[in-house]
Design a protein around this motif. Structure first.
Motif, short mmCIF file in Angstrom:
data_model
loop_
_atom_site.label_atom_id
_atom_site.label_comp_id
_atom_site.label_asym_id
_atom_site.label_seq_id
_atom_site.Cartn_x
_atom_site.Cartn_y
_atom_site.Cartn_z
N PHE A 102 -47.40 -13.94 12.14
CA PHE A 102 -48.11 -14.90 10.70
C PHE A 102 -47.55 -16.48 12.06
O PHE A 102 -48.52 -17.01 11.09
CB PHE A 102 -46.45 -14.74 10.21
N ASN A 103 -46.66 -16.19 12.81
CA ASN A 103 -46.94 -17.76 13.18
C ASN A 103 -48.30 -18.12 14.19
O ASN A 103 -48.37 -19.13 14.33
CB ASN A 103 -45.49 -17.63 13.99
N ALA A 104 -49.40 -17.15 14.40
CA ALA A 104 -49.73 -17.15 15.71
C ALA A 104 -51.26 -17.04 14.52
O ALA A 104 -52.09 -17.40 15.03
CB ALA A 104 -49.78 -16.48 16.31
N LEU A 145 -52.56 -17.94 6.39
CA LEU A 145 -52.78 -17.73 7.53
C LEU A 145 -53.77 -18.19 8.16
O LEU A 145 -53.78 -18.98 8.95
CB LEU A 145 -52.79 -16.47 8.03
N VAL A 146 -54.72 -19.24 7.41
CA VAL A 146 -56.05 -19.66 7.75
C VAL A 146 -55.01 -21.63 8.19
O VAL A 146 -55.09 -22.34 8.21
CB VAL A 146 -56.90 -20.12 7.36
N ASN A 147 -54.36 -21.69 7.30
CA ASN A 147 -53.32 -23.04 7.02
C ASN A 147 -52.27 -23.06 8.67
O ASN A 147 -51.23 -22.47 8.47
CB ASN A 147 -52.61 -22.75 6.06
N PRO A 148 -52.64 -23.90 9.31
CA PRO A 148 -51.34 -24.52 10.92
C PRO A 148 -50.62 -24.98 10.35
O PRO A 148 -50.51 -24.73 11.59
CB PRO A 148 -52.92 -25.65 11.08
N LEU A 149 -50.54 -25.51 8.84
CA LEU A 149 -49.19 -26.04 8.83
C LEU A 149 -47.75 -25.00 8.35
O LEU A 149 -46.70 -25.72 7.92
CB LEU A 149 -49.69 -26.92 8.17
N LEU A 150 -48.27 -23.51 7.79
CA LEU A 150 -47.20 -22.42 8.03
C LEU A 150 -46.83 -21.93 9.01
O LEU A 150 -47.47 -21.33 10.18
CB LEU A 150 -48.73 -21.59 6.58
N SER A 151 -45.66 -21.87 8.67
CA SER A 151 -44.61 -20.74 10.28
C SER A 151 -43.30 -20.26 9.07
O SER A 151 -43.19 -21.09 8.31
CB SER A 151 -44.17 -22.43 10.92
N CYS A 152 -43.67 -19.86 10.11
CA CYS A 152 -41.70 -19.01 10.05
C CYS A 152 -41.30 -18.59 10.79
O CYS A 152 -41.26 -18.58 12.20
CB CYS A 152 -42.18 -17.99 9.44
N THR A 153 -39.40 -19.30 10.53
CA THR A 153 -38.76 -18.72 11.59
C THR A 153 -37.53 -18.01 10.75
O THR A 153 -36.79 -18.27 9.31
CB THR A 153 -38.03 -20.35 11.91
N ILE A 154 -37.14 -16.75 11.61
CA ILE A 154 -35.80 -16.38 11.13
C ILE A 154 -34.10 -16.75 12.20
O ILE A 154 -34.68 -16.85 13.66
CB ILE A 154 -36.56 -15.07 11.72
N ASP A 155 -33.23 -17.24 11.44
CA ASP A 155 -32.53 -17.57 11.56
C ASP A 155 -31.13 -16.34 11.67
O ASP A 155 -29.98 -16.94 12.16
CB ASP A 155 -31.90 -19.43 11.45
N ALA A 156 -30.69 -15.59 11.28
CA ALA A 156 -30.41 -15.18 11.44
C ALA A 156 -30.73 -13.82 11.22
O ALA A 156 -31.60 -13.15 9.68
CB ALA A 156 -29.24 -15.15 10.63
N THR A 157 -30.42 -12.22 11.13
CA THR A 157 -31.06 -11.13 11.08
C THR A 157 -29.70 -10.21 11.32
O THR A 157 -28.39 -10.37 11.57
CB THR A 157 -32.07 -10.23 11.77
N THR A 158 -29.77 -8.98 10.20
CA THR A 158 -28.82 -7.78 10.37
C THR A 158 -30.04 -6.46 9.96
O THR A 158 -30.00 -6.70 9.17
CB THR A 158 -27.73 -7.90 8.63
N ALA A 186 -53.39 -8.75 12.98
CA ALA A 186 -52.15 -8.73 13.78
C ALA A 186 -51.14 -8.34 12.81
O ALA A 186 -50.26 -7.56 12.50
CB ALA A 186 -51.80 -9.32 14.79
N PHE A 187 -50.75 -9.03 12.36
CA PHE A 187 -50.24 -9.65 10.54
C PHE A 187 -49.94 -7.59 9.84
O PHE A 187 -48.98 -7.45 10.01
CB PHE A 187 -50.13 -10.35 10.20
N VAL A 188 -51.14 -8.14 10.27
CA VAL A 188 -51.41 -6.61 8.86
C VAL A 188 -51.12 -5.11 9.47
O VAL A 188 -50.44 -4.65 9.23
CB VAL A 188 -52.92 -6.57 8.73
N ALA A 189 -51.33 -5.03 10.93
CA ALA A 189 -51.50 -4.06 11.61
C ALA A 189 -49.96 -3.74 11.77
O ALA A 189 -49.03 -2.47 11.94
CB ALA A 189 -51.81 -4.63 12.81
#
Length: 111
Positions: free
Chosen positions: A17-19, A57-70, A24-27
């Motif tokens: 997603f961030n790249a 995903l063509v939007n270069p200003l779009l990103s995602c961070t994960i700060d916690a997982t369980t 790769a995302f769909v895969a």
């Protein structure tokens, strides 16, 4: 499948997603995956996921961070995400059901 492998699949999905790598995302999703909470109706199948995310995903200003997982069991991953677009972030709780290395179901709950 181990809990660590399920978490790696989710990490791979966020990295793609961030790249802004649509293929790769769909895969990271199974052929019949279901994604809810991102559109008015659930996205069903890889092609629906591809169609929904292609323009995003063509939007270069779009990103995602994960700060916690369980991780629950060997296949459930719950993540607290911050999805940012042009510097404005939305907190999201995402659940992923990962089987055989692919996301089967994903559900997003936005704050």
């Amino acid at each position: 499948m181990t809990a660590l492998a399920a978490l790696q699949t989710v990490t791979d999905q966020v990295d793609a997603f961030n790249a802004h790598d649509l293929d790769a995302f769909v895969a990271t999703y199974s052929e019949d995956a279901v994604v809810s909470g991102v559109a008015e109706t659930p996205l069903v199948g890889r092609e629906a996921i591809r169609a929904f995310y292609a323009d995003r995903l063509v939007n270069p200003l779009l990103s995602c961070t994960i700060d916690a997982t369980t991780v629950f069991g060997n296949r459930w991953v719950v993540a607290r995400e911050h999805v940012a677009n042009a510097g404005i972030a939305t907190e999201t709780i995402a659940t992923f059901d990962v089987r055989d290395g692919l996301i089967q179901r994903a559900s997003m709950l936005k704050a």
